[in-house]
Design an enzyme around this catalytic site. Structure first.
Site, PDB file in Angstrom:
ATOM      1  N   CYS A 221     -55.293 -33.784 -61.968  1.00  0.00           N
ATOM      2  CA  CYS A 221     -55.704 -34.444 -60.728  1.00  0.00           C
ATOM      3  C   CYS A 221     -55.610 -35.961 -60.786  1.00  0.00           C
ATOM      4  O   CYS A 221     -55.686 -36.627 -59.751  1.00  0.00           O
ATOM      5  CB  CYS A 221     -57.132 -34.027 -60.372  1.00  0.00           C
ATOM      6  N   HIS A 300     -57.441 -42.210 -71.668  1.00  0.00           N
ATOM      7  CA  HIS A 300     -57.065 -40.865 -72.114  1.00  0.00           C
ATOM      8  C   HIS A 300     -57.978 -40.457 -73.263  1.00  0.00           C
ATOM      9  O   HIS A 300     -58.025 -41.112 -74.304  1.00  0.00           O
ATOM     10  CB  HIS A 300     -55.608 -40.859 -72.587  1.00  0.00           C
ATOM     11  N   HIS A 384     -65.151 -50.844 -50.947  1.00  0.00           N
ATOM     12  CA  HIS A 384     -64.882 -49.427 -50.658  1.00  0.00           C
ATOM     13  C   HIS A 384     -64.616 -48.673 -51.963  1.00  0.00           C
ATOM     14  O   HIS A 384     -64.031 -49.223 -52.906  1.00  0.00           O
ATOM     15  CB  HIS A 384     -63.680 -49.284 -49.724  1.00  0.00           C
ATOM     16  N   HIS A 388     -62.566 -39.456 -56.778  1.00  0.00           N
ATOM     17  CA  HIS A 388     -61.841 -38.190 -56.755  1.00  0.00           C
ATOM     18  C   HIS A 388     -62.718 -37.062 -56.223  1.00  0.00           C
ATOM     19  O   HIS A 388     -63.792 -36.777 -56.748  1.00  0.00           O
ATOM     20  CB  HIS A 388     -61.358 -37.848 -58.165  1.00  0.00           C
ATOM     21  N   ASN A 421     -60.515 -29.880 -52.493  1.00  0.00           N
ATOM     22  CA  ASN A 421     -59.948 -30.614 -53.621  1.00  0.00           C
ATOM     23  C   ASN A 421     -58.427 -30.510 -53.543  1.00  0.00           C
ATOM     24  O   ASN A 421     -57.848 -29.479 -53.869  1.00  0.00           O
ATOM     25  CB  ASN A 421     -60.460 -30.025 -54.943  1.00  0.00           C
TER      26      ASN A 421
END
Length: 493
Positions: A221, A300, A384, A388, A421
């Site tokens: 995602c 990561h 703003h 996710h 989603n």
């Protein structure tokens, strides 16, 4: 007699005064200094100033050397400065009414699928009721009938429906010809056919033979912002170029029909969606561009085993393929976010917040380890937030971690409720929501946060170049007046 100072002094205004002084320290110091110099110059008069200038004994060699040095330093600075990356326009996919998949239809089909046992159906119902999704989310046509027909051809049809729709709209809105595109990036985590999705786009729009094309798969995602980072690097290396980025998730072949709970979660959350974004580094596009890219930070956590397996495609005991979401996912997401904002914070936070964070860190290290860590106020850095929309739990976890208000997380909650989603494209639906509400003003800063398998947390920071007029014909066009809505804790089908 004890005095309650909290009643005498509103700490909110104390912090505001502190921020005003610290963030404007140089201004508060330099302005009086410059005023003092100006007043002294007026007092001395022109003759005295000329005399002082003459006493410096600057000859032509000194002046020429100094001028050359200034020009050289300016040239080096301008040449080393990275090229600007402009976001000209973005478009989100609006599924046709025929793809609408309300909770009642979801449950009816779940009972009809023989692979599901009673416990699995009831588990999905419980998750769906608490997911934060509304009844207007959509699934691809192949999943609207029992038995499902999740064929390769059906996946290609979903790809063409989503990708071609958003590219058509984007090219029309920006008056861009396909052959003007210099770079093409498509990210889709699960569906990776041969020829690739980028080849499909090149073939459909008859793009140039020397176009730089990249197909990103398996990135989860967070792949939308990874595509942005790749596009940024390409635009830095190649002047006067346009980059087209497409983010989507093709889910036709990835509907799980087994009974493993960790894999059933994906059925309840993921829905159809996609976005197309046009980027440029051409200076003539600066005036028409909506946004400029300020920062892009990638984290990561794949070296950690728990993070690596937190979102994992695998087979269950019966050989059914699905996406497993671990119980540690929220903890993994929180840890990835903390690592990401540790890098992002110094780039965006005002000095006042950085100083408070540093003092808190020193205090916990050398005075009292039990002190609560100071959470920087990112509302001082951004107007703003596009978090996710991975699920209600994800939005609540990130909102709480960042101490955001309900209004700050509104775009994310409403995107989840209206579209579900949509994976890597969800930050663009959220940005579209803010624009459709007429809230995006010139100079506003936007923080997009994406989380994905691996485990990865990526952040993109944009600055609005011009006040964005309420768009027409977008994914939110016909329903924005209905939002925000109160999302129930339990949504009954």
């Amino acid at each position: 007699m004890s005095v309650d100072f909290s009643k005498l002094i509103n700490l909110k205004y104390v912090k505001l005064a502190y921020q005003c002084v610290v963030n404007r320290f140089l201004t508060l110091v330099l302005v009086p200094l410059l005023i003092g110099i100006l007043l002294e110059a007026i007092r001395l008069g022109p003759d005295e100033l000329v005399h002082i200038w003459g006493s410096l004994e600057l000859d032509s060699v000194h002046l020429l050397t100094s001028s050359t040095l200034v020009v050289l330093m300016t040239t080096v600075y301008l040449m080393s400065k990275p090229r600007p990356v402009y976001l000209i326009e973005h478009v989100c996919f609006k599924p046709p009414p025929s793809c609408r998949f309300p909770a009642s239809k979801f449950m009816n089909q779940s009972w009809q699928i023989n692979n599901f046992d009673r416990v699995s159906v009831e588990f999905q119902q419980k998750i769906l009721e608490r997911s934060g999704l509304g009844d207007d989310t959509s699934l691809p046509p192949a999943l609207h009938h029992v038995p499902h027909s999740p064929t390769l051809e059906a996946s290609r049809e979903e790809s063409e429906l989503v990708i071609f729709s958003v590219i058509d709209q984007l090219l029309e809105k920006t008056k861009t010809k396909p052959r003007d595109i210099d770079m093409l990036i498509v990210n889709c985590s699960l569906f990776s056919p041969t020829p690739s999705l980028t080849a499909m786009v090149v073939n459909r729009y008859k793009m140039r033979g020397n176009i730089q094309s990249y197909n990103l798969a398996g990135m989860g995602c967070s792949a939308g912002l990874i595509s942005m980072d790749l596009a940024k690097d390409l635009l830095q290396a190649r002047p006067n170029s346009l980059a087209l980025v497409v983010s989507t998730e093709i889910i036709t072949q990835y509907w799980y029909t087994g009974n493993q709970r960790s894999m059933l979660l994906a059925n309840c959350l993921f829905r159809m969606g996609g976005a197309a974004i046009l980027l440029s580094n051409r200076r003539q596009d600066a005036r028409r561009a909506k946004y400029s890219l300020l920062h892009l930070v990638r984290t990561h956590k794949g070296a950690d085993d728990a993070s690596y397996r937190s979102v994992f495609e695998e087979e269950d005991e019966e050989g059914n393929v699905g996406i497993s979401l671990s119980k540690d996912l929220m903890a993994v997401a929180g840890a990835a976010l903390r690592t990401n904002i540790t890098t992002l914070g110094p780039l965006v936070l005002p000095i006042s917040e950085q100083l408070l964070f540093l003092l808190s860190l020193i205090g916990r290290k050398f005075i009292n380890p039990k002190w609560r860590p100071y959470i920087p106020d990112f509302k001082q850095a951004f107007e703003h937030f596009c978090i996710h929309a991975g699920g209600r739990g994800v939005i609540e976890e990130l909102s709480n971690s960042l101490q955001l208000s309900a209004e700050n997380a509104e775009a994310s909650r409403m995107t989840l409720y209206r579209f579900g989603n949509t994976s890597s494209s969800s930050p663009w639906y959220e940005l579209g929501y803010i624009e459709a509400k007429g809230r995006m003003k010139k100079g506003d800063r936007v923080w997009q946060i994406a989380l994905g398998s691996g485990f990865k947390c990526n952040s993109a920071v944009w600055r609005c170049n011009r006040t964005v007029k309420t768009p027409t014909g977008g994914a939110w066009d016909d329903c924005i007046h209905e939002y925000p809505v109160q999302v129930p804790d339990i949504h009954r089908a």
